[in-house]
Scaffold this active site. Structure first.
Site, mmCIF file in Angstrom:
data_model
loop_
_atom_site.group_PDB
_atom_site.id
_atom_site.type_symbol
_atom_site.label_atom_id
_atom_site.label_comp_id
_atom_site.label_asym_id
_atom_site.label_seq_id
_atom_site.Cartn_x
_atom_site.Cartn_y
_atom_site.Cartn_z
ATOM 1 N N PRO A 9 -0.728 -14.632 36.277
ATOM 2 C CA PRO A 9 -1.099 -15.809 35.493
ATOM 3 C C PRO A 9 0.068 -16.545 34.835
ATOM 4 C CG PRO A 9 -1.827 -13.776 34.426
ATOM 5 C CD PRO A 9 -1.398 -13.413 35.804
ATOM 6 N N ASN A 10 -0.033 -17.857 34.888
ATOM 7 C CA ASN A 10 0.892 -18.803 34.250
ATOM 8 C C ASN A 10 2.237 -18.942 34.963
ATOM 9 O OD1 ASN A 10 -0.919 -19.473 32.078
ATOM 10 N ND2 ASN A 10 -0.497 -17.430 31.283
ATOM 11 N N ARG B 78 7.508 -23.730 31.622
ATOM 12 C CA ARG B 78 6.966 -22.783 30.650
ATOM 13 C C ARG B 78 8.097 -22.056 29.917
ATOM 14 N NH1 ARG B 78 4.539 -16.905 32.324
ATOM 15 N NH2 ARG B 78 3.797 -16.363 30.263
ATOM 16 N N TYR C 202 12.007 -17.925 30.294
ATOM 17 C CA TYR C 202 11.763 -17.715 31.733
ATOM 18 C C TYR C 202 12.687 -18.515 32.656
ATOM 19 C CZ TYR C 202 7.601 -15.452 29.884
ATOM 20 O OH TYR C 202 6.756 -14.627 29.194
ATOM 21 N N ASN D 142 4.944 -9.746 40.309
ATOM 22 C CA ASN D 142 5.077 -10.002 38.878
ATOM 23 C C ASN D 142 3.650 -10.178 38.355
ATOM 24 O OD1 ASN D 142 5.488 -10.836 36.280
ATOM 25 N ND2 ASN D 142 7.060 -12.357 36.773
ATOM 26 N N ALA E 234 1.050 -11.376 32.455
ATOM 27 C CA ALA E 234 0.348 -10.768 31.310
ATOM 28 C C ALA E 234 -0.528 -9.588 31.732
ATOM 29 C CB ALA E 234 -0.483 -11.825 30.599
ATOM 30 N N GLU F 37 7.745 -3.859 40.860
ATOM 31 C CA GLU F 37 7.307 -4.756 39.769
ATOM 32 C C GLU F 37 8.496 -5.572 39.263
ATOM 33 O OE1 GLU F 37 4.556 -3.113 36.869
ATOM 34 O OE2 GLU F 37 5.769 -3.950 35.256
ATOM 35 N N HIS G 239 9.925 -8.641 36.458
ATOM 36 C CA HIS G 239 9.769 -9.531 35.297
ATOM 37 C C HIS G 239 11.021 -10.368 35.143
ATOM 38 C CE1 HIS G 239 6.138 -7.487 34.207
ATOM 39 N NE2 HIS G 239 6.771 -6.337 34.394
ATOM 40 N N ARG H 168 11.306 -7.705 23.813
ATOM 41 C CA ARG H 168 10.421 -8.732 23.260
ATOM 42 C C ARG H 168 9.357 -8.078 22.359
ATOM 43 N NH1 ARG H 168 8.412 -12.472 27.949
ATOM 44 N NH2 ARG H 168 7.765 -13.697 26.126
HETATM 45 C C1 DQA Z 1 6.568 -11.734 32.497
HETATM 46 C C2 DQA Z 1 6.515 -10.976 31.166
HETATM 47 C C3 DQA Z 1 5.088 -10.859 30.660
HETATM 48 O O1 DQA Z 1 5.058 -10.180 29.420
HETATM 49 C C4 DQA Z 1 4.481 -12.234 30.455
HETATM 50 O O2 DQA Z 1 3.126 -12.128 30.069
HETATM 51 C C5 DQA Z 1 4.639 -13.116 31.649
HETATM 52 C C6 DQA Z 1 5.888 -13.082 32.400
HETATM 53 C C7 DQA Z 1 8.015 -11.965 32.968
HETATM 54 O O3 DQA Z 1 8.198 -12.285 34.148
HETATM 55 O O4 DQA Z 1 8.952 -11.869 32.174
HETATM 56 O O5 DQA Z 1 3.774 -13.946 31.932
HETATM 57 O O6 DQA Z 1 5.920 -10.945 33.489
#
Ligand code: DQA
Length: 149
Positions: free
Chosen positions: A9-10, A17, A22, A74, A77, A98, A100, A107
């Site tokens: 998501p997002n 964003r 990011y 990735n 959330a 995985e 990020h 964080r």
């Molecule tokens: C994320 C880190 C997550 O905590 C966050 O909710 C994201 C992006 C990252 O790529 O740093 O949406 O996965």
């Protein structure tokens, strides 16, 4: 070999964003770079982004019948909340790396817990868009070694 890239998501909003966290690379530019990199390893990259947990679960579940060899993911959330995505990975038993963009351990405290990481072969975090490249390299190297055994 087919590699599935899953973004949660997002992440369709990358580039706009919270760029201080990011970065400014868009998802499209990250995907096109990874596609070229994968081709150099003799792999086909299939990309998938969804804001919906069930769609991600479905996609992981279908990956065996799609002939996928490994997954770069990735979960965004959902990393911190999704038992369903964790169970899907455990069910298909494919190697998953995985990813990020941000260093989730530097964080908010809730981000340092990953429900999905224990069923992955490894985690890359904190290197911005380069995290994806490092993850893809690690997955391809893992698959190559496994195929040589
Ligand atoms: C994320 C880190 C997550 O905590 C966050 O909710 C994201 C992006 C990252 O790529 O740093 O949406 O996965």
């Amino acid at each position: 070999m087919k590699i599935l890239l899953i973004n949660g998501p997002n992440l369709q909003l990358l580039g706009f964003r919270e760029p201080g966290i990011y970065g400014r690379d868009t998802l499209e530019s990250i995907v096109s770079h990874l596609r070229e990199l994968a081709a150099g390893f003799g792999c086909e990259l299939i990309d998938f982004q969804s804001n919906h947990e069930g769609e991600i679960v479905d996609r992981i579940g279908n990956s065996i019948s799609e002939g996928i060899s490994g997954i770069v993911m990735n979960p965004a959330a959902y990393t911190h909340t999704s038992v369903a995505i964790r169970d899907a990975i455990a069910a298909v038993k494919l190697p998953v790396v995985e990813v990020h963009l941000s260093n989730v351990h530097a964080r908010e405290e809730f981000r340092s817990r990953s429900l999905t990481a224990p069923v992955c072969i490894g985690v890359v975090a904190g290197f911005g868009a380069d995290s994806y490249e490092l993850a893809l390299r690690a997955l391809c190297s893992h698959l190559k070694k496994r195929n040589q055994q």
